[in-house]
Design a protein around this motif. Structure first.
Motif, PDB file in Angstrom:
ATOM      1  N   TRP A  12       1.941  11.802  22.786  1.00  0.00           N
ATOM      2  CA  TRP A  12       2.407  12.270  21.482  1.00  0.00           C
ATOM      3  C   TRP A  12       2.518  13.787  21.492  1.00  0.00           C
ATOM      4  N   ARG A  13       3.530  14.295  20.800  1.00  0.00           N
ATOM      5  CA  ARG A  13       3.615  15.738  20.584  1.00  0.00           C
ATOM      6  C   ARG A  13       4.059  15.992  19.146  1.00  0.00           C
ATOM      7  N   LEU A  14       3.236  16.750  18.406  1.00  0.00           N
ATOM      8  CA  LEU A  14       3.537  17.150  17.034  1.00  0.00           C
ATOM      9  C   LEU A  14       3.804  18.654  17.012  1.00  0.00           C
ATOM     10  N   THR A  15       4.909  19.052  16.419  1.00  0.00           N
ATOM     11  CA  THR A  15       5.244  20.465  16.282  1.00  0.00           C
ATOM     12  C   THR A  15       5.353  20.779  14.796  1.00  0.00           C
ATOM     13  N   CYS A  16       4.419  21.608  14.299  1.00  0.00           N
ATOM     14  CA  CYS A  16       4.383  21.934  12.871  1.00  0.00           C
ATOM     15  C   CYS A  16       5.416  23.006  12.534  1.00  0.00           C
ATOM     16  N   PHE A  81       1.384  19.924   7.910  1.00  0.00           N
ATOM     17  CA  PHE A  81       1.983  18.867   8.714  1.00  0.00           C
ATOM     18  C   PHE A  81       3.171  18.213   8.016  1.00  0.00           C
ATOM     19  N   ALA A  84       6.531  17.650  10.009  1.00  0.00           N
ATOM     20  CA  ALA A  84       6.305  18.082  11.393  1.00  0.00           C
ATOM     21  C   ALA A  84       7.137  17.227  12.347  1.00  0.00           C
ATOM     22  N   VAL A  86       7.974  15.058  15.527  1.00  0.00           N
ATOM     23  CA  VAL A  86       7.167  14.122  16.314  1.00  0.00           C
ATOM     24  C   VAL A  86       7.989  13.611  17.488  1.00  0.00           C
ATOM     25  N   THR A 106      10.255  12.839  12.402  1.00  0.00           N
ATOM     26  CA  THR A 106       9.368  13.715  11.641  1.00  0.00           C
ATOM     27  C   THR A 106       8.291  12.894  10.947  1.00  0.00           C
ATOM     28  N   LEU A 107       7.212  13.578  10.555  1.00  0.00           N
ATOM     29  CA  LEU A 107       6.178  12.952   9.741  1.00  0.00           C
ATOM     30  C   LEU A 107       6.658  12.880   8.299  1.00  0.00           C
ATOM     31  N   LEU A 121       6.285   7.648   9.941  1.00  0.00           N
ATOM     32  CA  LEU A 121       7.146   8.255  10.946  1.00  0.00           C
ATOM     33  C   LEU A 121       8.596   7.978  10.568  1.00  0.00           C
TER      34      LEU A 121
END
Length: 272
Positions: A12-16, A81, A84, A86, A106-107, A121
């Protein structure tokens, strides 16, 4: 990908929106690829991902434990978040070049309970659900301070200190603005445990050198002595745009639209 039942893991990769990146994997060792280090963690899982052909929206739910993956309830409450980015990868941990991006989006809505969270998601086709074009209504469609509004919101902002807190009602060391000046405006916390949180102001009363603000929601972590920024409110009416801000040339509504009574009116035979 080949049949990798024994060597398959998920990353997983989350970028805010503020640029912070959270990367983790359900594998038992750190993995590195695509410019990120994925730390071992079982803090996040996902339900079955619904993916379809065409323009249908792909969606799922992410479920996990707060703090275990660096996600804190304070950050979620502060909106860090929100939306963010995803990415979810299926990876062969024995050969990292053998991987597949299974989801990008995105979230969405995030729920918190009992030290855990559940987040929606949303796939990339979610963007197609956004309305495009003008909406014909009496109220202004612009957001105060955006490009279509044209106003500099900072001119109508003031930094004050919180002097009293009672749930969703707070008292601040007031400026010189009249009562209700900040109603429909926003409050941003500048320091303290709640730093970064933004809430909307419901009501604004000024008396005896103090200003009492009623917020739409209480601010978790806010304490007496914290500094907050208040931005003047706009109720989207033409009169407010003209008299409060002198910005009628940029008003993005249609104040002279006829009412429903006028639209449905019909001639009466008895009228003279």
């Amino acid at each position: 990908m080949a049949d990798l039942t024994g060597t398959l893991c998920r990353c997983w990769r989350l970028t805010c929106s503020d640029g912070r990146v959270f990367a983790f994997t359900d594998h038992d060792a750190r993995l590195s690829f695509d410019g990120a280090d994925f730390s071992p963690s079982d803090a996040m899982t996902a339900r079955a991902l619904e993916q379809t052909t065409g323009l249908s929206v792909d969606n799922s739910e992410a479920i996990g434990a707060l703090s275990a993956a660096g996600l804190t309830e304070e950050d979620i409450l502060a909106g860090r978040f929100d939306s963010a980015a995803v990415e979810i990868w299926q990876v062969n941990w024995s050969d990292l070049s053998d991987r597949r991006l299974s989801f990008r989006g995105t979230l969405g809505e995030i729920e918190r309970a009992g030290g855990a969270f559940k987040a929606e998601l949303r796939g990339l086709t979610e963007q197609l659900n956004r309305p495009v074009g003008r909406l014909y209504q009496k109220q202004c469609a612009a957001r105060f301070g955006d490009a279509t509004c044209g106003m500099n919101a900072d001119i109508y902002a003031v930094d004050v200190v919180v002097s009293r807190i009672e749930g969703a009602m707070i008292e601040v060391t007031a400026g010189t603005a009249p009562a209700e000046h900040y109603a429909f405006g926003t409050l941003r916390v500048l320091d303290g445990a709640a730093s970064g949180q933004v809430v909307h102001v419901r009501g604004d009363r000024a008396a005896d050198g103090a200003r009492s603000l009623t917020l739409w929601d209480s601010v978790r972590g806010l304490a007496i002595g914290d500094r907050v920024k208040l931005i003047a409110g706009c109720d989207k009416r033409a009169a407010t745009c003209r008299e409060k801000f002198g910005n009628m040339l940029n008003f993005r509504g249609f104040p002279h639209l006829p009412t429903e009574d006028w639209v449905t009116a019909y001639p009466s035979g008895g009228a003279s």
